[in-house]
Design an enzyme around this catalytic site. Structure first.
Site, short mmCIF file in Angstrom:
data_model
loop_
_atom_site.label_atom_id
_atom_site.label_comp_id
_atom_site.label_asym_id
_atom_site.label_seq_id
_atom_site.Cartn_x
_atom_site.Cartn_y
_atom_site.Cartn_z
N SER A 63 -20.87 -5.74 -7.20
CA SER A 63 -20.47 -6.24 -8.51
C SER A 63 -21.75 -6.60 -9.27
CB SER A 63 -19.60 -7.48 -8.32
OG SER A 63 -19.67 -8.30 -9.46
N LYS A 117 -19.92 -9.20 -3.45
CA LYS A 117 -18.85 -8.18 -3.51
C LYS A 117 -19.25 -6.82 -2.95
CE LYS A 117 -15.26 -8.28 -5.22
NZ LYS A 117 -14.87 -8.31 -6.63
N GLU A 149 -10.38 3.28 -5.02
CA GLU A 149 -9.68 2.83 -6.23
C GLU A 149 -9.57 3.95 -7.25
OE1 GLU A 149 -11.43 -0.87 -7.68
OE2 GLU A 149 -11.61 -1.53 -5.61
N HIS A 197 7.27 -4.08 4.28
CA HIS A 197 7.25 -5.07 3.19
C HIS A 197 5.91 -5.79 3.13
CE1 HIS A 197 11.68 -4.59 3.17
NE2 HIS A 197 11.53 -4.59 4.48
#
Ligand code: ARG
Length: 477
Positions: A288, A294, A301, A161
């Site tokens: 970024s 970043k 992804e 979970h």
């Protein structure tokens, strides 16, 4: 009629007038089925040999066909072959060019239809694709094993979970993927048996009046069983109308993509500042354009994102087949792009993972901190009581009480005093502190598959042997 509607495709036979440009554009497949060229040529060469053995092609005609097809194959491989959109698909392009070079080319299509021709081309192509996928899967497995072994002693929290649950070796977590990819590999080998059946001879749908030697063609093209016996399709209508073998590959690829997607998600989480367990080298990450701090795991992804198109391709194929009347229908031309795209996407994703996994380092201190919460060993504490004869449910309840007390006091579970432990259950003794020693706890898990210290080492040995034993492709030595 506008210029674009002018007839540009010349047809012969019963069609006196060719289709208009827009029809040609709508129906063409050369823009993508050129990828079948080598498979088509292999099929044609075998078919020519066979009709030569029937006396349909003379020695000389067969030789002319064989050598010209070899030359065409080379030109295609070198990129010098001129594809003509007016010839619609790869099969017509190659045959018409062959016939332009040798009049014997006009005999090649004897006892054959484009329907069994396209079916054999797809099966040959898919065999190669499955071999490549198997090799790429192996590369990922080898990289996974190398990463796991390089950090064999690192412990991280295992999650359910997405909540910290129990400590596990980082290697155990990674090797869960070894199992998944291994099943994918086995699925490829299993499906391969059903692809490896020769449909040539099925003709358009009902075979041929000529005494075709189907076994000979199957043998020449390697459509054989484990004993080397030829495998030919047993129903001509089935042979030209089903594409279930492609659905199987798209299904297997969907599973591979889903497995890669979950691996991606784990890596994205692990590289976030919240987890911060791993570092992936800059070559595989991007910054970024706005936020200088970043470092994004775009490769993971995209690998997660591409799963959508792979699963979508599977749905497209199934939808394409549903409700099609027997036998061949032009709808089936739509199968190719879905399959080609699936193969290309999954192969590329596997290859990039095989490379990226070699560029991962672990932040050991962060992992140690995350795994050091003694609450992760609460279950081990229950087992402590179970060993002293306490029923599991009662033990679970007792440790639950201890967790609540620690929480209330704002201390860690192992910071409670022996008195406090004994108030909950008098069977607790001074040796409970031993239970909280992480390395010791890991060494206590000895069951097969449990991921304790000893089973992990057995797993390493297992995978080393298994991966080493694979020869190239789907066969194991
Ligand atoms: N390009 C076609 C395909 O991909 C080849 C088969 C064409 N057969 C036919 N009868 N029109 O399916």
């Amino acid at each position: 009629m506008g210029k674009s509607m002018q007839n540009v495709v010349s047809r012969s036979g019963r069609f006196s007038e060719g289709p208009a440009q827009i029809v040609a554009e709508f129906t063409e497949s050369i823009s993508f089925d050129y990828q079948l060229a080598q498979a088509d040529i292999a099929g044609s060469k075998a078919h020519a040999e066979m009709i030569h053995s029937l006396g349909i092609l003379s020695e000389e005609e067969n030789r002319a066909i064989q050598t010209n097809l070899d030359v065409i194959a080379r030109e295609i491989a070198e990129g010098t072959f001129v594809w003509r959109p007016e010839h619609e698909d790869v099969h017509m392009n190659i045959e018409s060019e062959l016939t332009r070079r040798t009049p014997a080319g006009a005999k090649l299509h004897t006892g054959r239809s484009r329907n069994d021709q396209v079916a054999v081309s797809m099966r040959l192509w898919q065999r190669g694709a499955m071999q490549s996928l198997g090799e790429s899967l192996l590369k990922v497995q080898k990289s996974l094993l190398a990463l796991a072994q390089a950090h064999s002693e690192v412990i991280i929290p295992g999650y359910t979970h997405l909540q910290r649950a129990q400590p596990v070796y980082f290697a155990h977590h990674l090797m869960a993927y070894m199992e998944m990819f291994d099943r994918d590999y086995e699925r490829l080998g299993d499906a391969y048996k059903r692809v490896n059946v020769c449909p040539l001879g099925a003709g358009a749908l009902a075979g041929s009046t000529l005494p075709l030697d189907r076994e000979k063609v199957a043998l020449l093209l390697g459509f054989v069983d484990a004993q080397g016996r030829p495998r030919v399709s047993r129903n001509s209508m089935d042979a030209v109308s089903d594409r279930d073998f492609m659905v199987e590959l798209c299904g297997i690829c969907s599973l591979i993509a889903v497995h890669l997607s979950r691996l991606s998600e784990d890596f994205i989480l692990w590289s976030s500042s919240e987890f911060d367990f791993i570092r992936v080298s800059d070559a595989f990450t991007t910054g970024s354009s706005l936020m200088p701090q970043k470092k994004n795991l775009d490769v993971a992804e995209l690998s997660r994102g591409k799963t959508g198109r792979v699963v979508g391709n599977l749905m497209a194929l199934l939808t394409l087949l549903k409700g099609l009347p027997m036998t061949y229908n032009r709808d089936l031309q739509e199968d190719k792009e879905r399959l080609f795209d699936t193969f290309k996407t999954v192969c590329l994703t596997l290859e990039i993972w095989a490379a990226m996994l070699r560029e991962v380092t672990l932040k050991k201190e962060r992992c140690r901190q995350a795994a050091s919460d003694p609450a992760l060993l609460a279950t081990d504490l229950v087992d402590y009581l179970v060993r002293k004869g306490v029923a599991f449910r009662l033990g679970h309840h007792a440790v639950g009480e201890l967790v609540a007390i620690a929480e209330k006091k704002g201390v860690l579970l192992n910071e409670l005093s022996l008195e406090e432990f004994r108030q909950v259950n008098p069977l607790f003794e001074a040796d409970i502190l031993e239970t909280f020693r992480l390395e010791k706890a890991m060494s206590k898990k000895t069951c097969v598959g449990s991921g304790g210290t000893q089973p992990i080492n057995t797993e390493f040995a297992h995978w080393q042997e298994r991966l080493g034993a694979y020869s190239i492709g789907l066969k194991k030595s």
